[in-house]
Every structure is written in C-alpha cells, then in structure tokens.
Design an enzyme around this catalytic site. Sequence first.
Site, short mmCIF file in Angstrom:
data_model
loop_
_atom_site.label_atom_id
_atom_site.label_comp_id
_atom_site.label_asym_id
_atom_site.label_seq_id
_atom_site.Cartn_x
_atom_site.Cartn_y
_atom_site.Cartn_z
N GLU A 24 0.83 -1.21 0.00
CA GLU A 24 0.00 0.00 0.00
C GLU A 24 0.86 1.26 0.00
O GLU A 24 1.53 1.58 0.99
CB GLU A 24 -0.95 0.01 1.20
CG GLU A 24 -1.94 -1.14 1.20
CD GLU A 24 -2.86 -1.12 0.00
OE1 GLU A 24 -3.33 -0.03 -0.39
OE2 GLU A 24 -3.12 -2.21 -0.55
N GLU A 65 -5.59 4.23 7.91
CA GLU A 65 -5.24 3.68 6.59
C GLU A 65 -5.45 2.18 6.54
O GLU A 65 -5.92 1.62 5.55
CB GLU A 65 -3.79 4.03 6.24
CG GLU A 65 -3.41 3.68 4.83
CD GLU A 65 -4.18 4.47 3.79
OE1 GLU A 65 -4.68 3.83 2.83
OE2 GLU A 65 -4.31 5.70 3.91
N ASP A 91 -15.26 5.65 -0.86
CA ASP A 91 -15.01 7.08 -0.68
C ASP A 91 -15.20 7.50 0.77
O ASP A 91 -14.43 8.31 1.30
CB ASP A 91 -15.95 7.90 -1.58
CG ASP A 91 -15.62 7.77 -3.05
OD1 ASP A 91 -14.54 7.25 -3.38
OD2 ASP A 91 -16.47 8.17 -3.88
#
Length: 118
Positions: A24, A65, A91
């Site tokens: 990531e 995260e 989102d």
Amino acid sequence: MQKPPLHKSFLNAFRGVFFMLKTERNFQIELLAFLVNLFLIFYLQLSGIDAALILFVSFAVLSAEIFNTSIEKICDFIQPDFDKRIGFIKDIAAAGVVLMATASIIVGILVYWKYIFN
C-alpha cells in the site's frame, strides 16, 4: 473453532502490518511521515506530552489507513465489478483517513510551532 495462542495472534497482526507496508503506497508514505516525526521528537527534544500527542496522531493515521484498506479489500471481494454503491463506501472510508490526516497536520503545527519558532 479454538482461538490461536496469543503469540500466534500477534504474529498474524504483524503480518498484516508487513502486508500494508509491502503493498500500500499511502501506508508507505504515512510510515515515512511517522519516521520523520520520530526524528523530530528527538531532534527538537519534545516534552513527554507533546511527543505523546505526535505519536498518537501518527498511529491514528496509520490505523485509519489500515481500516480503509480493509474496507476496500472487503468491498472488492464482495463486488469485483464496478458498482457506484461500492465506490461510495470506499469514498467514505477514504474520507476517514483524510480527516485523520488533516487532524494530525493541525496537531503537528500546534506542537512543532513552539519548538521551531521560539
């Protein structure tokens, strides 16, 4: 199903952290920011409370995260094809990271200001 031993649970959790670090990009950037903050804590000799604040918001961003990535992976598993509803969920999860990152920047400014400009 029997729970794994405690050490196995910790190993699994750290495996998740290493997965995030390996795959990531945003987590890698946020980890770099965390390392910069660690350097600044020692270089500027922050007080214990100020250091705790910086560490808290840094870990909060990294955790946000991780939660965001978890939600995205679950959504991709449930619906591999494009779906506006899944996009909306992703989102919203990303918005949580943005809000936490914004809060951490504000805390950083408030804490570091007195060490850099005094």
